[in-house]
Design a protein around this motif. Structure first.
Motif, PDB file in Angstrom:
ATOM      1  N   THR A  12     -11.621   5.318 -22.302  1.00 50.01           N
ATOM      2  CA  THR A  12     -11.429   4.688 -23.651  1.00 50.01           C
ATOM      3  C   THR A  12     -10.026   4.252 -23.622  1.00 50.01           C
ATOM      4  O   THR A  12      -9.171   4.928 -23.210  1.00 50.01           O
ATOM      5  N   PHE A  14      -7.288   2.904 -26.666  1.00 49.28           N
ATOM      6  CA  PHE A  14      -6.992   2.548 -28.017  1.00 49.28           C
ATOM      7  C   PHE A  14      -5.739   1.364 -28.127  1.00 49.28           C
ATOM      8  O   PHE A  14      -4.712   1.638 -27.166  1.00 49.28           O
ATOM      9  N   TYR A  15      -6.054   0.652 -28.882  1.00 45.52           N
ATOM     10  CA  TYR A  15      -5.104  -0.549 -29.002  1.00 45.52           C
ATOM     11  C   TYR A  15      -4.577  -0.708 -30.369  1.00 45.52           C
ATOM     12  O   TYR A  15      -5.330  -0.370 -31.512  1.00 45.52           O
ATOM     13  N   TYR A  20      -3.897  -5.479 -28.373  1.00 44.05           N
ATOM     14  CA  TYR A  20      -5.169  -6.140 -28.123  1.00 44.05           C
ATOM     15  C   TYR A  20      -5.209  -7.481 -27.904  1.00 44.05           C
ATOM     16  O   TYR A  20      -5.766  -8.025 -26.932  1.00 44.05           O
ATOM     17  N   LYS A  48     -13.119   0.162 -25.682  1.00 40.36           N
ATOM     18  CA  LYS A  48     -11.991  -0.513 -26.275  1.00 40.36           C
ATOM     19  C   LYS A  48     -12.071  -0.145 -27.774  1.00 40.36           C
ATOM     20  O   LYS A  48     -13.057  -0.695 -28.435  1.00 40.36           O
ATOM     21  N   TYR A  49     -11.008   0.571 -28.472  1.00 40.89           N
ATOM     22  CA  TYR A  49     -11.224   0.420 -29.958  1.00 40.89           C
ATOM     23  C   TYR A  49      -9.583  -0.060 -30.418  1.00 40.89           C
ATOM     24  O   TYR A  49      -8.725   0.204 -29.755  1.00 40.89           O
ATOM     25  N   PHE A  51      -7.255  -0.679 -33.750  1.00 32.75           N
ATOM     26  CA  PHE A  51      -6.912  -0.005 -35.036  1.00 32.75           C
ATOM     27  C   PHE A  51      -6.094  -1.495 -35.690  1.00 32.75           C
ATOM     28  O   PHE A  51      -5.327  -1.867 -35.061  1.00 32.75           O
TER      29      PHE A  51
END
Length: 74
Positions: A12, A14-15, A20, A48-49, A51
Motif C-alpha cells: 500500500t 499513502f499519498y 498523488y 493507493k490511498y 488523503f
C-alpha cells in the motif's frame, strides 16, 4: 536497500493529494529505460490511498476525506 527492494516489502502507498496528482498515475516517457519502467510498474501495482479534502473519482486510488480515527475506531 534499493527502492525496488523497498517496494517489494509494501502492498500500500499513502499519498497526499498533491503528491498523488503529481506521481500517482505517472507513466514513464517512451524513451525511459527498463529500470524506470519496472520501478513505475512496481509503484502502480500497489493499493493507493489519498488523503485529501478535495476527493475525486479515480479508479486507481481510494480518497480519504473523513476523520480516519473516528471512522475506523473500534
Amino acid at each position: 536497500m534499493s527502492f525496488d527492494g523497498f517496494l517489494s516489502t509494501v502492498d500500500t502507498i499513502f499519498y497526499g493529494r498533491i503528491s498523488y496528482d503529481n506521481w500517482g498515475n505517472y507513466q514513464p516517457t517512451n524513451d525511459a529505460n527498463e529500470v524506470e519502467i519496472k520501478l513505475w510498474e512496481g509503484v502502480h501495482s500497489k493499493k493507493k490511498y489519498v488523503f485529501s479534502t478535495q476527493p475525486k473519482i479515480d479508479n486507481n486510488a481510494e480518497y480519504i476525506n473523513v476523520n480516519i480515527i473516528k471512522k475506523w475506531k473500534r
